[in-house]
Design a protein around this motif. Structure first.
Motif, PDB file in Angstrom:
ATOM      1  N   THR A  31     -12.463   7.115   5.566  1.00  0.00           N
ATOM      2  CA  THR A  31     -11.308   7.456   6.403  1.00  0.00           C
ATOM      3  C   THR A  31     -11.705   8.445   7.490  1.00  0.00           C
ATOM      4  O   THR A  31     -11.270   8.320   8.645  1.00  0.00           O
ATOM      5  CB  THR A  31     -10.181   8.034   5.531  1.00  0.00           C
ATOM      6  OG1 THR A  31      -9.783   7.050   4.569  1.00  0.00           O
ATOM      7  CG2 THR A  31      -8.966   8.402   6.377  1.00  0.00           C
ATOM      8  N   TYR A  81       0.839  -1.203   0.000  1.00  0.00           N
ATOM      9  CA  TYR A  81       0.000   0.000   0.000  1.00  0.00           C
ATOM     10  C   TYR A  81       0.876   1.257   0.000  1.00  0.00           C
ATOM     11  O   TYR A  81       0.573   2.234  -0.692  1.00  0.00           O
ATOM     12  CB  TYR A  81      -0.910   0.012   1.230  1.00  0.00           C
ATOM     13  CG  TYR A  81      -2.029  -1.012   1.208  1.00  0.00           C
ATOM     14  CD1 TYR A  81      -2.799  -1.220   0.064  1.00  0.00           C
ATOM     15  CD2 TYR A  81      -2.343  -1.761   2.344  1.00  0.00           C
ATOM     16  CE1 TYR A  81      -3.828  -2.143   0.059  1.00  0.00           C
ATOM     17  CE2 TYR A  81      -3.370  -2.694   2.339  1.00  0.00           C
ATOM     18  CZ  TYR A  81      -4.109  -2.882   1.193  1.00  0.00           C
ATOM     19  OH  TYR A  81      -5.130  -3.802   1.184  1.00  0.00           O
ATOM     20  N   ALA A 104      -3.518   6.604  -3.867  1.00  0.00           N
ATOM     21  CA  ALA A 104      -2.840   6.992  -2.625  1.00  0.00           C
ATOM     22  C   ALA A 104      -3.846   7.090  -1.491  1.00  0.00           C
ATOM     23  O   ALA A 104      -3.599   6.607  -0.366  1.00  0.00           O
ATOM     24  CB  ALA A 104      -2.115   8.320  -2.812  1.00  0.00           C
ATOM     25  N   THR A 105      -4.989   7.700  -1.763  1.00  0.00           N
ATOM     26  CA  THR A 105      -6.041   7.816  -0.751  1.00  0.00           C
ATOM     27  C   THR A 105      -6.594   6.447  -0.379  1.00  0.00           C
ATOM     28  O   THR A 105      -6.793   6.135   0.807  1.00  0.00           O
ATOM     29  CB  THR A 105      -7.167   8.716  -1.271  1.00  0.00           C
ATOM     30  OG1 THR A 105      -6.639   9.991  -1.635  1.00  0.00           O
ATOM     31  CG2 THR A 105      -8.234   8.907  -0.215  1.00  0.00           C
ATOM     32  N   GLY A 156      -3.989   4.500   1.749  1.00  0.00           N
ATOM     33  CA  GLY A 156      -3.917   5.003   3.122  1.00  0.00           C
ATOM     34  C   GLY A 156      -5.094   4.544   3.952  1.00  0.00           C
ATOM     35  O   GLY A 156      -4.946   4.157   5.125  1.00  0.00           O
ATOM     36  N   ALA A 157      -6.274   4.555   3.343  1.00  0.00           N
ATOM     37  CA  ALA A 157      -7.473   4.099   4.057  1.00  0.00           C
ATOM     38  C   ALA A 157      -7.358   2.627   4.431  1.00  0.00           C
ATOM     39  O   ALA A 157      -7.750   2.215   5.532  1.00  0.00           O
ATOM     40  CB  ALA A 157      -8.708   4.330   3.194  1.00  0.00           C
ATOM     41  N   ILE A 162       1.134   4.411  -2.654  1.00  0.00           N
ATOM     42  CA  ILE A 162       1.109   5.828  -2.302  1.00  0.00           C
ATOM     43  C   ILE A 162       2.278   6.571  -2.945  1.00  0.00           C
ATOM     44  O   ILE A 162       2.122   7.674  -3.481  1.00  0.00           O
ATOM     45  CB  ILE A 162       1.132   5.995  -0.769  1.00  0.00           C
ATOM     46  CG1 ILE A 162      -0.190   5.487  -0.163  1.00  0.00           C
ATOM     47  CG2 ILE A 162       1.370   7.452  -0.379  1.00  0.00           C
ATOM     48  CD1 ILE A 162      -0.183   5.402   1.348  1.00  0.00           C
ATOM     49  N   THR A 195      -3.366  14.147   2.514  1.00  0.00           N
ATOM     50  CA  THR A 195      -3.066  13.925   1.093  1.00  0.00           C
ATOM     51  C   THR A 195      -4.299  14.170   0.242  1.00  0.00           C
ATOM     52  O   THR A 195      -4.226  14.829  -0.807  1.00  0.00           O
ATOM     53  CB  THR A 195      -2.567  12.482   0.875  1.00  0.00           C
ATOM     54  OG1 THR A 195      -1.380  12.264   1.643  1.00  0.00           O
ATOM     55  CG2 THR A 195      -2.278  12.223  -0.601  1.00  0.00           C
ATOM     56  N   ILE A 255      -1.889   7.270  10.401  1.00  0.00           N
ATOM     57  CA  ILE A 255      -2.059   6.945   8.978  1.00  0.00           C
ATOM     58  C   ILE A 255      -3.334   7.561   8.427  1.00  0.00           C
ATOM     59  O   ILE A 255      -3.354   8.116   7.317  1.00  0.00           O
ATOM     60  CB  ILE A 255      -2.052   5.422   8.779  1.00  0.00           C
ATOM     61  CG1 ILE A 255      -0.653   4.878   9.087  1.00  0.00           C
ATOM     62  CG2 ILE A 255      -2.459   5.044   7.363  1.00  0.00           C
ATOM     63  CD1 ILE A 255      -0.596   3.388   9.272  1.00  0.00           C
ATOM     64  N   TYR A 256      -4.412   7.505   9.181  1.00  0.00           N
ATOM     65  CA  TYR A 256      -5.662   8.119   8.731  1.00  0.00           C
ATOM     66  C   TYR A 256      -5.481   9.630   8.526  1.00  0.00           C
ATOM     67  O   TYR A 256      -5.963  10.196   7.547  1.00  0.00           O
ATOM     68  CB  TYR A 256      -6.766   7.869   9.753  1.00  0.00           C
ATOM     69  CG  TYR A 256      -7.407   6.498   9.675  1.00  0.00           C
ATOM     70  CD1 TYR A 256      -7.643   5.874   8.457  1.00  0.00           C
ATOM     71  CD2 TYR A 256      -7.805   5.837  10.825  1.00  0.00           C
ATOM     72  CE1 TYR A 256      -8.250   4.626   8.398  1.00  0.00           C
ATOM     73  CE2 TYR A 256      -8.413   4.581  10.777  1.00  0.00           C
ATOM     74  CZ  TYR A 256      -8.621   3.988   9.556  1.00  0.00           C
ATOM     75  OH  TYR A 256      -9.228   2.756   9.494  1.00  0.00           O
ATOM     76  N   ARG A 276      -2.705  11.325   7.895  1.00  0.00           N
ATOM     77  CA  ARG A 276      -1.864  11.585   6.721  1.00  0.00           C
ATOM     78  C   ARG A 276      -2.639  11.339   5.426  1.00  0.00           C
ATOM     79  O   ARG A 276      -2.457  12.049   4.429  1.00  0.00           O
ATOM     80  CB  ARG A 276      -0.606  10.719   6.777  1.00  0.00           C
ATOM     81  CG  ARG A 276       0.424  11.244   7.780  1.00  0.00           C
ATOM     82  CD  ARG A 276       1.385  10.184   8.234  1.00  0.00           C
ATOM     83  NE  ARG A 276       1.993   9.442   7.154  1.00  0.00           N
ATOM     84  CZ  ARG A 276       2.682   8.301   7.327  1.00  0.00           C
ATOM     85  NH1 ARG A 276       2.789   7.794   8.543  1.00  0.00           N
ATOM     86  NH2 ARG A 276       3.240   7.700   6.299  1.00  0.00           N
ATOM     87  N   THR A 277      -3.486  10.323   5.437  1.00  0.00           N
ATOM     88  CA  THR A 277      -4.304  10.037   4.255  1.00  0.00           C
ATOM     89  C   THR A 277      -5.244  11.196   3.951  1.00  0.00           C
ATOM     90  O   THR A 277      -5.384  11.620   2.796  1.00  0.00           O
ATOM     91  CB  THR A 277      -5.119   8.751   4.470  1.00  0.00           C
ATOM     92  OG1 THR A 277      -4.223   7.660   4.676  1.00  0.00           O
ATOM     93  CG2 THR A 277      -6.001   8.455   3.269  1.00  0.00           C
TER      94      THR A 277
END
Length: 383
Positions: free
Chosen positions: A347, A261, A273-274, A277-278, A265, A333, A326-327, A329-330
């Protein structure tokens, strides 16, 4: 389907119609009052299902379909384009009408009808232009119709064509791998997807390829390892040693999925990428759910079980913290690139849920013998 159909109506004795022919005589045949036999014959009649469009020529039909499609009236667009394709075989607009009718049915999620239209145009072995585009559309409709093996075969033909630009071959290869995965052929899928990534990595000029496809390939390799992760069940009844072994293996699979994953990204495509991240956040959240809902191994006494739960809570807090990071940062983005998708909405919901869980843990709720209360979002954990 908005294709006009023909019915040939057969006459039935006793029907009253105008313009029929009769044979025989009006006189009595046997002198006993028995009426003479009559033979009723009807001319064959062609009846079309769409009489309203019957008076339009191909130019008018094409203009009407184009206007309807532009207005997002896909039902009308399919009707006009379908009529043109079926009743004007020599029209200069017929190929475009076939393709556009397929697109209209596709927008309506009428996959069988879309498949029928695209199939007439498709030529995966030699086609270019609309014949090649229609071949990809055929594979897409087969995917939605769960005819995965047929899609795999068609896409394999396109992927092996050396006369095509690398972008088209790579697209076909990635879609082939996804269909293999949906067909339950995960080992083949991984080989196909890795091959597509090797092709991409070997390019001197990566701008030759739309970054959507290598990012999608990395994402679906991550999905393969996520499915392996899901297959590992944590069963305390098997004892602490086996539980620890399974937990370590599950964590390894999580890290493998996460690695792919993250590669997705790094390719830089906003949508994938989204999505990636999710999925990473969801993996940590899922592992948390497994751990917090798992009872202590049965061979532990009360004191040992208490220690076990305390150590488990430490690991749980780490998982929640990673998931939140991580959520966040997602979402950053997604906001930076202006991405809006189901992954972004999911997310946001998951982030609110995990924050509520971490806050409950920090406040001492739940205690060692209970489970965390559900957050106000009512979002369900992702598997």
């Amino acid at each position: 389907m908005s294709v006009s159909r023909r019915w040939w109506w057969l006459a039935a004795l006793g029907l009253v119609v105008s313009g029929c022919r009769t044979t025989g005589s009006a006189a009595r045949a046997d002198g006993q009052g028995t009426p003479p036999k009559q033979e009723i014959q009807f001319d064959a009649v062609t009846v079309t299902a769409d009489l309203e469009l019957d008076k339009l020529n191909d130019e008018e039909l094409f203009a009407g379909g184009t206007s309807a499609f532009a207005a997002n009236d896909f039902k009308q667009a399919a009707r006009y384009f379908g009529r043109l394709a079926d009743f004007h075989p020599d029209s200069q607009h017929r190929r475009a009408a076939l393709y556009n009718a397929g697109l209209a049915h596709q927008r309506l999620k009428e996959w069988e009808e879309a498949w029928h239209r695209f199939s007439e145009l498709a030529d995966p072995a030699k086609g270019t232009g609309d014949a090649l585009d229609a071949s990809f559309r055929v594979a897409e409709t087969q995917y939605h119709l769960e005819r995965y093996d047929e899609a795999v075969e068609l896409l394999g033909v396109i992927a092996n064509r050396q006369d095509l630009p690398v972008n088209k071959r790579l697209e076909a290869q990635v879609q082939q791998g996804i269909c293999q995965l949906e067909a339950g052929r995960s080992e083949e899928a991984e080989k196909t997807l890795r091959k597509s990534i090797s092709t991409y990595e070997g390019l001197a000029d990566k701008d030759e390829v739309d970054d959507y496809f290598p990012a999608q390939a990395h994402f679906f390799i991550g999905e393969i390892y996520r499915l392996h992760y899901d297959d590992v069940k944590l069963d305390p009844a098997k004892g602490s040693d086996k539980l620890a072994e399974d937990l370590n293996y599950k964590a390894e699979l999580l890290l493998s999925a996460q690695g792919h994953y993250l590669r997705s990204i790094r390719v830089g495509n906003g949508y994938w990428a989204t999505a990636a991240g999710a999925q990473i956040g969801a993996l940590y959240e899922n592992l948390y759910q497994h751990m917090v809902n798992s009872p202590a191994p049965s061979e532990l006494d009360a004191a040992e079980a208490q220690v076990y739960r305390q150590e488990l809570r430490k690991k749980i807090r780490v998982l929640l913290t990673k998931s939140i990071s991580i959520y966040e940062r997602t979402l950053e983005t997604a906001e930076r690139i202006g991405s809006q998708s189901a992954f972004v909405d999911r997310t946001r919901e998951s982030l609110a849920k995990v924050k509520a869980l971490l806050l409950a843990d920090a406040e001492g709720e739940p205690d060692a013998d209970s489970h965390p209360a559900p957050p106000a979002t009512d979002a369900k954990p992702h598997s």
